[in-house]
Design an enzyme around this catalytic site. Structure first.
Site, PDB file in Angstrom:
ATOM      1  N   GLU A  49     -16.534  10.292  61.014  1.00 33.26           N
ATOM      2  CA  GLU A  49     -15.421   9.320  60.230  1.00 33.26           C
ATOM      3  C   GLU A  49     -15.772   9.841  58.840  1.00 33.26           C
ATOM      4  O   GLU A  49     -14.567   9.666  57.879  1.00 33.26           O
ATOM      5  CB  GLU A  49     -16.019   8.155  60.428  1.00 33.26           C
TER       6      GLU A  49
ATOM      7  N   LYS B 269     -19.082  25.245  67.490  1.00 31.96           N
ATOM      8  CA  LYS B 269     -19.026  26.839  67.224  1.00 31.96           C
ATOM      9  C   LYS B 269     -20.419  27.358  66.914  1.00 31.96           C
ATOM     10  O   LYS B 269     -20.010  28.717  66.837  1.00 31.96           O
ATOM     11  CB  LYS B 269     -17.830  27.139  66.067  1.00 31.96           C
TER      12      LYS B 269
ATOM     13  N   LYS C  91     -15.378  35.575  69.723  1.00 30.43           N
ATOM     14  CA  LYS C  91     -16.789  35.560  70.582  1.00 30.43           C
ATOM     15  C   LYS C  91     -16.313  35.039  72.078  1.00 30.43           C
ATOM     16  O   LYS C  91     -16.969  35.165  72.875  1.00 30.43           O
ATOM     17  CB  LYS C  91     -17.494  34.441  70.071  1.00 30.43           C
TER      18      LYS C  91
ATOM     19  N   LYS D 256     -15.301  28.792  74.988  1.00 40.44           N
ATOM     20  CA  LYS D 256     -14.082  29.210  74.269  1.00 40.44           C
ATOM     21  C   LYS D 256     -13.175  29.861  75.170  1.00 40.44           C
ATOM     22  O   LYS D 256     -11.956  29.759  75.251  1.00 40.44           O
ATOM     23  CB  LYS D 256     -14.438  29.839  72.902  1.00 40.44           C
TER      24      LYS D 256
ATOM     25  N   VAL E 173     -14.885  32.943  59.434  1.00 36.33           N
ATOM     26  CA  VAL E 173     -14.216  32.311  58.428  1.00 36.33           C
ATOM     27  C   VAL E 173     -15.044  32.322  57.314  1.00 36.33           C
ATOM     28  O   VAL E 173     -16.100  31.528  57.313  1.00 36.33           O
ATOM     29  CB  VAL E 173     -13.442  31.147  58.625  1.00 36.33           C
TER      30      VAL E 173
END
Length: 605
Positions: A310, A361, A403, A415, A441
């Site tokens: 939230e 991740k 990955k 993934k 990233v």
């Protein structure tokens, strides 16, 4: 001084100059004194009227003359020349004479006096700048437009702590010349020697056109000096008014590791997004939130921010509502693992496009919690994809990872399975399903950069798992923009791969961050901690059987993926969902042994 007062003052000064110029011109060169009164009166009236008309047209009364430059001088030249031409035409018609020499003298006096009246404001302003004696002697790298802008602003700023004393530039034609009173003393290769010879206390890199590779080379030279190095702001930030030229900033790791920006196909993306209803899952995450920002630049009709946390959803919701008040922003707190809730949200909004960025991740954490990786990355993707199919979503774009190639970790395996689910959905649905795969990233949550920065702030050591560990890196905005571009190119079933450039050694990244923080490797030590469970030494973006060498768009490849045996996948997901959470806690999920060629999964005790 009010605008009306300023306008009246300038017009009065200009009128006096016009009258003076034309009178002196005739007085010096008129051959017949009998013609002087008549010609002077007519010429003065014509020149006065035409001057004010052209001065207004070229905005000589609206310009801020304390910042006057070549552009203002050009406007003066045009206005006065055209005024003289009008008077010459009038004299030719009314008096059958052109008085060329007289008009030439008048033109010269006119330009000289008008120019002096305007540029004296700038000379007065520059003379009022108080020179501080405590300014740091600064070397400016780049003697082009960027360097000149920086030097001028630093010299004119009373608040700046920097005083330019010299330039360096690889253009040898500029050597031994002076810009803003500062000599161009050599090439960038000589930076360490010049810093010592000139007692340099600060360095500013001011070459906006410099490539990332060139910037790395220059920064390496600057690092040898142990003098603080900064960089001028981006030109787009200066032009937009967000920052001024003299607000130089620290060099960021993104400056050194990023690549040259790629222009997006705005029209294609706009056709996909403008006026449409867009849903982003994981909208509070680092990638998801940036995808939302990029989407809003294309003016969607509505954007649904779906996420489990939230606080993060609240943050991006407030940000978008302030920055894009004309776009309807709908925050939805929902877990992608909750199938019923996902279907309810999809039914409520019926989005045109879905960007699925929700995922676990963190590799080591998922090794310790494999059941959570499956629930979120596999079951969650399956729920969102099937809901998109059920409610006729036009396009579904899943954010994946490098990955997923030959996975050795639970996270990578889940993934890859999620990619397979998406590929299969494309074969049975009217919705276009695609996945976009990229590497690490910079600055994202859980990435190595924030960890290294905390370790440096604590005084070290900086922990690196292995001296040869390499990764691909991309900035968050760059990755998000390319996700939108890849989604706009989707025909269905593709796994797009973003060109991540050259891989970077993690130890080199650590060394750069140490230098950027103003330390040396003697101050902050690097410690090798050993590879963690599930980690690879080298990452891959495509498997051997997935390579399409040609780019379908700059920095975007389309990967060839092997056939998907969905019976195995669905058997696995059904078997997984049949176990209770209690049972799962007593089991090990062996996803690391997921073999892509034989396409089988094993769940072992």
């Amino acid at each position: 001084m009010s605008y009306k007062t300023r306008l009246g003052l300038l017009m009065t000064v200009d009128s006096i100059i016009v009258m003076f110029s034309i009178y002196v011109g005739y007085w010096m060169l008129s051959a017949s004194s009998e013609m002087v009164p008549t010609v002077i009166v007519a010429s003065s009236v014509a020149l006065l009227i035409s001057h004010h008309i052209f001065a207004y047209y070229f905005k000589l009364y609206q310009r801020v003359w304390q910042y006057a430059s070549i552009q203002e001088l050009s406007a003066i030249f045009k206005a006065i020349t055209l005024s003289i031409v009008v008077v010459g035409i009038m004299l030719l018609i009314a008096y059958q004479g052109l008085f060329i020499r007289t008009l030439l003298v008048t033109w010269m006096l006119h330009i000289l006096l008008i120019g002096a009246s305007r540029f004296s404001w700038r000379l007065y302003r520059d003379s009022k700048v108080t020179m501080r004696t405590d300014k740091k002697r600064t070397l400016v790298i780049g003697a082009g437009n960027g360097g000149t802008m920086v030097a001028r602003q630093l010299k004119q700023s009373e608040m700046s702590e920097l005083e330019p004393v010299a330039f360096v530039d690889d253009d040898r034609s500029k050597h031994n010349l002076e810009i803003m009173g500062c000599p161009v003393v050599g090439e960038t290769d000589l930076i360490p020697e010049l810093v010592e010879d000139k007692n340099i206390e600060h360095i500013v890199i001011a070459i906006p056109s410099m490539s990332k590779k060139e910037l790395n080379t220059v920064f390496e030279k600057c690092s040898e000096t142990k003098v603080k190095t900064q960089i001028m702001p981006a030109i787009e930030d200066i032009m937009s008014g967000r920052v001024s030229v003299n607000q130089v900033r620290d060099v960021q790791v993104e400056d050194l590791l990023g690549r040259e920006p790629v222009e997006l196909d705005v029209d294609t993306i706009s056709n996909k997004l403008t006026g449409k209803t867009i849903m982003v899952t994981g909208a509070g995450g680092s990638i998801g939130s940036e995808v939302c920002r990029q989407i809003c630049r294309f003016s969607p009709g509505k954007i649904i921010l779906l996420g489990h946390g939230e606080n993060s959803i609240y943050g991006i919701d407030m940000e978008l509502k302030v920055k894009f008040p004309d776009i309807t922003v709908e925050p939805e707190i929902a877990d992608v693992q909750d199938r019923e809730r996902i279907f309810d949200v999809m039914e409520k909004y019926e989005p045109d496009v879905v960007y699925h960025a929700a995922a676990h991740k963190h590799v080591p954490l998922m090794e310790r919690n494999p059941h959570e990786a499956v629930k979120n990355n596999v079951i969650g993707t399956k729920n969102v994809a099937e809901a998109a199919d059920a409610y006729d979503v036009s396009s579904f774009v899943m954010v994946s990872t490098d990955k997923a190639v030959n996975p050795t970790s639970v996270m990578g395996s889940t993934k890859r399975i999620a990619e397979m689910v998406v590929q299969h959905m494309d074969t049975i649905s009217d919705t276009k399903f695609v996945a976009v795969r990229f590497g690490n990233v910079l600055g994202s949550r859980g990435s190595v950069i924030p960890l290294f920065k905390k370790q440096i702030e604590a005084g070290g050591p900086v922990t690196v798992t292995h001296p040869e560990m390499t990764r691909y890196f991309m900035t968050i905005p760059e990755a998000s923009r390319l996700v939108l571009q890849a989604g706009s190119l989707a025909e269905g079933g593709e796994v797009f791969v973003l060109d991540m450039g050259e891989p970077v050694r993690i130890v080199d990244l650590a060394k750069n961050l140490i230098r950027l923080s103003g330390f040396t490797e003697e101050d902050i030590k690097i410690k090798y901690s050993g590879m963690r469970p599930g980690e690879k030494l080298f990452e891959e973006l495509l498997g051997k059987d997935e390579v399409h060498e040609e780019q379908i768009y700059p920095m975007i490849y389309r990967g060839k993926t092997p056939p998907v045996d969905m019976d195995v996948i669905y058997h696995f997901t059904e078997m997984f969902e049949s176990y209770t959470v209690k049972n799962l806690r007593d089991r090990t999920l062996d996803l690391a042994h997921f073999n892509m060629e034989e396409r089988h999964l094993s769940l072992v005790k």
